[in-house]
Design a protein around this motif. Structure first.
Motif: not given
Length: 293
Positions: A146, A150, A154
């Motif tokens: 990632l 992210e 996220d």
């Protein structure tokens, strides 16, 4: 005379046997006791598909305290090597993993401002609060990658996040993001900070790992974000190590850091394949921390 020649020959064989070590997973490995990689590059480059074993006084039963979270799913270099050549990054043309160090990305810069992170101590204090979660749990694969954006933005909302609302992932995301924050804050530049991928011994378990190293006063020392909380899949809960919040940014400047093998050094600008000595890294990248053992 013949007896003396035979004795010298036997001693030479014995000395060579002690110097050469063999790694069953990745072929021959080179053991060295100095802190200079450059002195060993000419020998390493003669060994096909090798990795560099750092100081030969390593004991298999040594554990680090505090304990970084070893990613056992990437315990061999082959898994990392298989990942790197796919879709070479257009931005650097060197290693794919370099795309995952993004110090000037909006998400990194925004995080620095939102968390009011002004120096290395504050950045590291925040980093060790991130919760280690295995890739198997978070991404349903042995080794997912990632970006810092992210990871920071996220993962708190991932359906697979066992700790909803918290920033979570494994050592690669934590190392890449910590490196991004330290460079993006201006505390270090690309010459004096690198992400390291290799194999370490942690709690008597050897496994693949990623961490950060910084260069100060003419030497490198490790900075590891994964000494903080981790999600234990077997227990189904977060485990908080004793006194981890008291661990300082420069803890591993003097404390032992148990490295078995080095694979790659990199950041967004430079890279170095330790086994071959290839890459575009500056000269100071050819040395290792004295705290390795």
């Amino acid at each position: 005379m013949k007896r003396s020649i035979l004795l010298i020959f036997l001693v030479a064989i014995l000395m060579f046997s002690v110097y050469a070590v063999f790694d069953e997973d990745d072929g021959p490995a080179t053991s060295f006791s100095s802190v200079s990689l450059k002195e060993n590059i000419s020998y390493i480059m003669r060994l096909e598909d090798t990795i560099n074993a750092v100081p030969s006084n390593l004991s298999e039963n040594i554990s680090m305290d505090p304990v970084p979270q070893v990613q056992q799913e990437i315990a061999v270099k082959k898994d990392i090597r298989d990942f790197i050549p796919v879709d070479p990054p257009e931005t650097t043309g060197v290693l794919r993993v370099q795309e995952y160090v993004t110090p000037y990305a909006d998400a990194v810069q925004d995080y620095l401002k939102e968390e009011d992170l002004n120096d290395t101590d504050e950045i590291y204090e925040t980093a060790i609060s991130w919760i280690w979660v295995s890739d198997t749990t978070l991404n349903d694969q042995p080794d997912g990658w990632l970006t810092p954006a992210e990871f920071l933005q996220d993962t708190p909302d991932f359906d697979s996040n066992p700790v909803p609302g918290e920033i979570v992932s494994d050592c690669t995301e934590q190392a890449n993001t910590l490196a991004s924050l330290l460079i993006g804050s201006g505390e270090y530049d690309e010459d004096t900070l690198r992400v390291v991928m290799g194999q370490v011994t942690s709690s008597n378990v050897n496994g693949g790992h990623a961490w950060v190293e910084v260069y100060e006063d003419g030497e490198w020392f490790p900075v590891d974000a994964t000494v903080g909380p981790r999600y234990d899949d077997d227990l189904g809960e977060v485990v908080y190590p004793d006194n981890y919040e008291d661990i300082g940014f420069d803890h591993f400047r003097d404390e032992n850091y148990s490295v078995v093998y080095l694979w790659y050094y990199y950041n967004n600008e430079y890279s170095l394949d330790v086994s071959s000595g290839t890459g575009n890294a500056p000269d100071n990248w050819y040395s290792v921390p004295s705290s390795y053992y």
